[in-house]
Design an enzyme around this catalytic site. Sequence first.
Site, PDB file in Angstrom:
ATOM      1  N   LYS A 289       1.360  -0.947  -0.502  1.00  0.00           N
ATOM      2  CA  LYS A 289       0.301   0.057  -0.201  1.00  0.00           C
ATOM      3  C   LYS A 289       0.992   0.977  -0.340  1.00  0.00           C
ATOM      4  O   LYS A 289       1.980   0.810   0.251  1.00  0.00           O
ATOM      5  CB  LYS A 289      -0.411  -0.255   1.315  1.00  0.00           C
ATOM      6  CG  LYS A 289      -2.047   0.969   1.045  1.00  0.00           C
ATOM      7  CD  LYS A 289      -2.912   0.115   0.369  1.00  0.00           C
ATOM      8  CE  LYS A 289      -4.658   0.325   0.286  1.00  0.00           C
ATOM      9  NZ  LYS A 289      -5.030  -0.188  -0.145  1.00  0.00           N
TER      10      LYS A 289
ATOM     11  N   GLY B 241     -20.361   7.294   2.422  1.00  0.00           N
ATOM     12  CA  GLY B 241     -19.495   7.286   1.993  1.00  0.00           C
ATOM     13  C   GLY B 241     -19.931   7.068   0.545  1.00  0.00           C
ATOM     14  O   GLY B 241     -20.573   6.386  -0.091  1.00  0.00           O
ATOM     15  N   TYR B 242     -19.333   8.229  -0.646  1.00  0.00           N
ATOM     16  CA  TYR B 242     -20.059   8.381  -1.326  1.00  0.00           C
ATOM     17  C   TYR B 242     -18.457   8.476  -2.536  1.00  0.00           C
ATOM     18  O   TYR B 242     -18.754   9.201  -3.611  1.00  0.00           O
ATOM     19  CB  TYR B 242     -20.971   9.558  -2.014  1.00  0.00           C
ATOM     20  CG  TYR B 242     -22.280   9.534  -2.912  1.00  0.00           C
ATOM     21  CD1 TYR B 242     -22.816   8.082  -1.898  1.00  0.00           C
ATOM     22  CD2 TYR B 242     -22.347   9.844  -4.077  1.00  0.00           C
ATOM     23  CE1 TYR B 242     -24.275   8.094  -2.553  1.00  0.00           C
ATOM     24  CE2 TYR B 242     -22.990   9.721  -4.816  1.00  0.00           C
ATOM     25  CZ  TYR B 242     -24.240   8.095  -4.026  1.00  0.00           C
ATOM     26  OH  TYR B 242     -25.334   7.414  -5.277  1.00  0.00           O
ATOM     27  N   GLY B 243     -17.811   7.771  -2.919  1.00  0.00           N
ATOM     28  CA  GLY B 243     -16.637   7.935  -3.394  1.00  0.00           C
ATOM     29  C   GLY B 243     -16.592   7.202  -4.232  1.00  0.00           C
ATOM     30  O   GLY B 243     -17.948   6.537  -4.144  1.00  0.00           O
ATOM     31  N   ASN B 244     -15.234   6.190  -5.311  1.00  0.00           N
ATOM     32  CA  ASN B 244     -15.934   5.276  -5.943  1.00  0.00           C
ATOM     33  C   ASN B 244     -16.532   4.273  -5.616  1.00  0.00           C
ATOM     34  O   ASN B 244     -16.890   3.715  -6.213  1.00  0.00           O
ATOM     35  CB  ASN B 244     -14.353   4.970  -5.965  1.00  0.00           C
ATOM     36  CG  ASN B 244     -14.303   3.930  -7.354  1.00  0.00           C
ATOM     37  OD1 ASN B 244     -15.116   3.808  -8.532  1.00  0.00           O
ATOM     38  ND2 ASN B 244     -13.243   3.191  -7.165  1.00  0.00           N
ATOM     39  N   ALA B 245     -16.265   3.750  -4.056  1.00  0.00           N
ATOM     40  CA  ALA B 245     -16.888   2.610  -3.813  1.00  0.00           C
ATOM     41  C   ALA B 245     -18.152   2.511  -3.638  1.00  0.00           C
ATOM     42  O   ALA B 245     -19.606   2.362  -3.260  1.00  0.00           O
ATOM     43  CB  ALA B 245     -16.232   1.635  -3.338  1.00  0.00           C
ATOM     44  N   GLY B 246     -18.549   3.953  -3.048  1.00  0.00           N
ATOM     45  CA  GLY B 246     -19.849   3.883  -2.820  1.00  0.00           C
ATOM     46  C   GLY B 246     -21.089   4.250  -3.498  1.00  0.00           C
ATOM     47  O   GLY B 246     -22.173   4.070  -4.020  1.00  0.00           O
TER      48      GLY B 246
HETATM   49  N1  GLU Z   1      -7.045  -0.222  -3.155  1.00  0.00           N
HETATM   50  C1  GLU Z   1      -8.310  -0.987  -3.310  1.00  0.00           C
HETATM   51  C2  GLU Z   1      -7.969  -2.206  -2.037  1.00  0.00           C
HETATM   52  O1  GLU Z   1      -8.301  -1.622  -1.134  1.00  0.00           O
HETATM   53  C3  GLU Z   1      -6.772  -1.294  -4.923  1.00  0.00           C
HETATM   54  C4  GLU Z   1      -6.153  -2.623  -4.814  1.00  0.00           C
HETATM   55  C5  GLU Z   1      -5.082  -2.887  -6.243  1.00  0.00           C
HETATM   56  O2  GLU Z   1      -5.870  -2.233  -6.777  1.00  0.00           O
HETATM   57  O3  GLU Z   1      -4.151  -3.495  -6.765  1.00  0.00           O
HETATM   58  O4  GLU Z   1      -8.185  -3.000  -2.563  1.00  0.00           O
END
Ligand code: GLU
Length: 415
Positions: A105, A217-222
């Site tokens: 990360k 949460g209303y970003g990419n996931a939400g």
């Molecule tokens: N950031 C996303 C996660 O936490 C995707 C990570 C990725 O695609 O490598 O799983």
Amino acid sequence: MSKPNPFEIAQKQLDDCAKILNLDAGVHEVLKHPRREFHVSIPIRMDDGSIRVFQGFRVQYNDALGPCKGGIRYHPDETIDTVRALSAWMTWKTSLLGLPLGGGKGGIICNPKELSTGELERLSRGYIDMIWQNIGPEKDVPAPDVYTTPQMMAWMMDEYSKLTGSNNFGCITGKPLCVGGSCGRGDATARGGMYALREAANELNIDLSKATVAVQGYGNAGSYAHSLVSELFGSKVVAVSDSKGGAYNRAGISAEEAGRVKAETSTVANTPGAKKISNEQLLELDVDILIAAALENVITRDNAGNIKAKIIVELANGPTTPEADEILFRNKVHVIPDFLANAGGVTVSYFEMVQNTMRYCWSFDEVYQKLNERMTAAYQGVLAASKKYDINMRQAAYTVAVARVVEAMKMRGWV
Ligand code: GLU
């Protein structure tokens, strides 16, 4: 009260798993620490001509199963311990999904909302300039995460390609389609979570077409979860929120409406016809499904007892603390833990890497089908482990994921 430290939480979760698996003390110790981490200072020329230095991190937690994989976050509150925790969770996530990848990360301490497009481009390229020798398709493959976008991935891929002197699409995932992205990567995190939710609802005999849903949460996931839960199952989303606040309407809120209001006023809290509520109130609403898609540590021992949802889908990483987990398990709230619920993102990232290597493009349908297979298998594996040991879904996911990493470390002769 001070904020819980996510890395201490990640270590505590691993400690619990070590007990269940009766893990050797030395092996446990190896798994408690990142294998490598990089701390960088990135100097950026700001638009006004001044120079600012941003702190960045990349943590490569464990690569026993393959090259490290995981996103990069741009956030003002980023800390090295948060990145360490997230890289550990990536390790368990890729393992749980059976991907030939490890966990990593990255993060930069910055507020992207206060930076211009030019400054963001220089920051994204500057970050790669500092770490490029330590990443790459065979070492560590970054991706988007909180407040990072496909455009930023394109800049990073371009910078890496310039530094290595070749078009190196596979060095990063979550790219735009025209430069080596994959069909279906955009909504993959939310879609994978929906496949897991479908399995959980089947298990609990919940009819999703009649279910009410709250999305935190209303970003990419939400935001994608909002549209997909209505589109795939016909569930009714009654509440949505983002960092500025939330909106509640018993009659339902459409994804189009919430998306439009967010684009126009920068927050979903202004959704017309809805009552303004706080993020805290949203979590405690009387709904069937709660989708936690914001940040870490939002469900704690202080509010876990008040949660009325039957299923929590953790699209965010680390939304629930260990004390809250115990309360939820006691109250029979079915938690689909983060590194299972949100694994769709990295799974399609893996598909993106494979397509980049083959120089081939799969269709949306092929991606959805492959994602569905992997998410369904992972969910069923975790459910089986939770029944076998009578443990919660998070502990069950840990047992499956950690056992595979340990096996790979043994085979490689590391332990
Ligand atoms: N950031 C996303 C996660 O936490 C995707 C990570 C990725 O695609 O490598 O799983």
